[in-house]
Design a protein around this motif. Structure first.
Motif, PDB file in Angstrom:
ATOM      1  N   GLY A  43      -0.829 -15.302  -4.326  1.00  0.00           N
ATOM      2  CA  GLY A  43      -1.009 -14.507  -5.529  1.00  0.00           C
ATOM      3  C   GLY A  43      -2.240 -14.893  -6.328  1.00  0.00           C
ATOM      4  N   GLY A  44      -2.837 -16.008  -5.975  1.00  0.00           N
ATOM      5  CA  GLY A  44      -4.002 -16.494  -6.699  1.00  0.00           C
ATOM      6  C   GLY A  44      -5.303 -15.875  -6.200  1.00  0.00           C
ATOM      7  N   SER A  45      -6.410 -16.380  -6.744  1.00  0.00           N
ATOM      8  CA  SER A  45      -7.729 -15.845  -6.428  1.00  0.00           C
ATOM      9  C   SER A  45      -8.708 -16.963  -6.080  1.00  0.00           C
ATOM     10  N   LEU A  46      -9.701 -16.604  -5.290  1.00  0.00           N
ATOM     11  CA  LEU A  46     -10.824 -17.487  -4.991  1.00  0.00           C
ATOM     12  C   LEU A  46     -12.061 -16.625  -4.851  1.00  0.00           C
ATOM     13  N   ARG A  47     -13.216 -17.219  -5.130  1.00  0.00           N
ATOM     14  CA  ARG A  47     -14.474 -16.530  -4.872  1.00  0.00           C
ATOM     15  C   ARG A  47     -15.314 -17.384  -3.940  1.00  0.00           C
ATOM     16  N   LEU A  48     -15.650 -16.810  -2.815  1.00  0.00           N
ATOM     17  CA  LEU A  48     -16.529 -17.477  -1.861  1.00  0.00           C
ATOM     18  C   LEU A  48     -17.970 -17.043  -2.092  1.00  0.00           C
ATOM     19  N   SER A  49     -18.884 -17.951  -1.809  1.00  0.00           N
ATOM     20  CA  SER A  49     -20.313 -17.649  -1.895  1.00  0.00           C
ATOM     21  C   SER A  49     -20.970 -17.946  -0.555  1.00  0.00           C
ATOM     22  N   ASN A 105      -8.574 -11.649  -4.258  1.00  0.00           N
ATOM     23  CA  ASN A 105      -7.452 -11.604  -5.197  1.00  0.00           C
ATOM     24  C   ASN A 105      -6.150 -11.380  -4.448  1.00  0.00           C
ATOM     25  N   SER A 106      -5.057 -11.630  -5.115  1.00  0.00           N
ATOM     26  CA  SER A 106      -3.719 -11.427  -4.534  1.00  0.00           C
ATOM     27  C   SER A 106      -3.628 -12.075  -3.154  1.00  0.00           C
ATOM     28  N   LEU A 107      -4.043 -13.297  -3.073  1.00  0.00           N
ATOM     29  CA  LEU A 107      -4.097 -13.979  -1.779  1.00  0.00           C
ATOM     30  C   LEU A 107      -2.698 -14.193  -1.208  1.00  0.00           C
ATOM     31  N   LYS A 108      -2.636 -14.114   0.116  1.00  0.00           N
ATOM     32  CA  LYS A 108      -1.389 -14.269   0.849  1.00  0.00           C
ATOM     33  C   LYS A 108      -1.526 -15.443   1.822  1.00  0.00           C
ATOM     34  N   PRO A 109      -0.423 -16.047   2.226  1.00  0.00           N
ATOM     35  CA  PRO A 109      -0.518 -17.133   3.215  1.00  0.00           C
ATOM     36  C   PRO A 109      -1.252 -16.717   4.487  1.00  0.00           C
ATOM     37  N   GLU A 110      -1.119 -15.470   4.871  1.00  0.00           N
ATOM     38  CA  GLU A 110      -1.797 -15.003   6.086  1.00  0.00           C
ATOM     39  C   GLU A 110      -3.307 -14.865   5.916  1.00  0.00           C
ATOM     40  N   LEU A 124      -7.755 -24.740  -1.722  1.00  0.00           N
ATOM     41  CA  LEU A 124      -6.320 -24.517  -1.637  1.00  0.00           C
ATOM     42  C   LEU A 124      -5.873 -23.731  -2.863  1.00  0.00           C
ATOM     43  N   VAL A 125      -5.126 -22.654  -2.639  1.00  0.00           N
ATOM     44  CA  VAL A 125      -4.657 -21.818  -3.733  1.00  0.00           C
ATOM     45  C   VAL A 125      -3.245 -21.343  -3.409  1.00  0.00           C
ATOM     46  N   GLN A 126      -2.469 -21.091  -4.441  1.00  0.00           N
ATOM     47  CA  GLN A 126      -1.115 -20.568  -4.230  1.00  0.00           C
ATOM     48  C   GLN A 126      -1.162 -19.070  -3.959  1.00  0.00           C
ATOM     49  N   TRP A 150     -25.147 -17.195  11.627  1.00  0.00           N
ATOM     50  CA  TRP A 150     -23.823 -17.533  11.109  1.00  0.00           C
ATOM     51  C   TRP A 150     -23.882 -18.827  10.299  1.00  0.00           C
ATOM     52  N   GLY A 151     -23.020 -18.895   9.284  1.00  0.00           N
ATOM     53  CA  GLY A 151     -22.835 -20.145   8.566  1.00  0.00           C
ATOM     54  C   GLY A 151     -21.824 -21.025   9.268  1.00  0.00           C
ATOM     55  N   GLN A 152     -21.587 -22.191   8.671  1.00  0.00           N
ATOM     56  CA  GLN A 152     -20.671 -23.164   9.271  1.00  0.00           C
ATOM     57  C   GLN A 152     -19.213 -22.922   8.883  1.00  0.00           C
ATOM     58  N   GLY A 153     -18.978 -22.138   7.881  1.00  0.00           N
ATOM     59  CA  GLY A 153     -17.619 -21.802   7.492  1.00  0.00           C
ATOM     60  C   GLY A 153     -17.098 -22.630   6.337  1.00  0.00           C
ATOM     61  N   THR A 154     -16.132 -22.069   5.620  1.00  0.00           N
ATOM     62  CA  THR A 154     -15.445 -22.764   4.541  1.00  0.00           C
ATOM     63  C   THR A 154     -13.954 -22.479   4.655  1.00  0.00           C
ATOM     64  N   GLN A 155     -13.135 -23.515   4.464  1.00  0.00           N
ATOM     65  CA  GLN A 155     -11.699 -23.382   4.670  1.00  0.00           C
ATOM     66  C   GLN A 155     -11.031 -22.790   3.436  1.00  0.00           C
ATOM     67  N   VAL A 156     -10.191 -21.801   3.664  1.00  0.00           N
ATOM     68  CA  VAL A 156      -9.338 -21.230   2.622  1.00  0.00           C
ATOM     69  C   VAL A 156      -7.892 -21.421   3.063  1.00  0.00           C
ATOM     70  N   THR A 157      -7.100 -22.047   2.207  1.00  0.00           N
ATOM     71  CA  THR A 157      -5.696 -22.276   2.505  1.00  0.00           C
ATOM     72  C   THR A 157      -4.860 -21.699   1.374  1.00  0.00           C
ATOM     73  N   VAL A 158      -3.937 -20.816   1.724  1.00  0.00           N
ATOM     74  CA  VAL A 158      -3.068 -20.183   0.736  1.00  0.00           C
ATOM     75  C   VAL A 158      -1.652 -20.674   0.989  1.00  0.00           C
ATOM     76  N   SER A 159      -1.086 -21.347   0.000  1.00  0.00           N
ATOM     77  CA  SER A 159       0.267 -21.880   0.142  1.00  0.00           C
ATOM     78  C   SER A 159       1.285 -20.875  -0.385  1.00  0.00           C
ATOM     79  N   SER A 160       2.468 -20.891   0.224  1.00  0.00           N
ATOM     80  CA  SER A 160       3.508 -19.938  -0.188  1.00  0.00           C
ATOM     81  C   SER A 160       4.386 -20.517  -1.273  1.00  0.00           C
TER      82      SER A 160
END
Length: 124
Positions: free
Chosen positions: A15-21, A84-89, A11-13, A114-124
């Motif tokens: 405008g924030g950033s995440l790095r997936l592996s 970077n610059s993550l958006k709710p969408e 979970l990130v706000q 395919w992998g099983q997936g990882t959840q990314v949630t961007v809050s506004s």
């Protein structure tokens, strides 16, 4: 057979950033292309980015160009997605995939594993 495991979601706000592996194991060849896709609730799976086996060729979906960067560490057999610059969408389950013929492609039907997936949630 190639086994793929994603990590790094969370979970990130906005405008924030995440790095997936995406860690790959198994298989007898390392010369495959890899890709990232995402799927939001109620929507079709969408292409995000792809990268060649060498890392020298990359390809991005229009909605993430300029914000996301795909990379690959052959020594670790791992692909990354710097977001970077993550958006709710951008909220979705993110999947990595391997394309064994080496084609850098946006079409999910061309990917073999395919992998099983990882959840990314961007809050506004």
């Amino acid at each position: 057979q190639v086994h793929l495991v994603e990590s790094g979601g969370g979970l990130v706000q906005a405008g924030g950033s995440l790095r997936l592996s995406c860690a790959a194991s198994g298989g007898t060849s390392r010369s495959y292309a890899m890709g990232w896709f995402r799927q939001a609730p109620g929507k079709a799976r969408q292409f995000v980015a792809a990268i060649s086996w060498s890392g020298g060729t990359t390809y991005y979906g229009d909605s993430v160009k300029g914000r996301f960067t795909v990379s690959r560490d052959s020594a670790k057999n791992t692909m990354y997605l710097q977001m970077n610059s993550l958006k709710p969408e951008d909220t979705a389950v993110y999947y990595c995939a391997a394309e064994m013929s080496g084609r850098v492609t946006r079409w999910e039907y061309e990917y073999d594993y395919w992998g099983q997936g990882t959840q990314v949630t961007v809050s506004s």
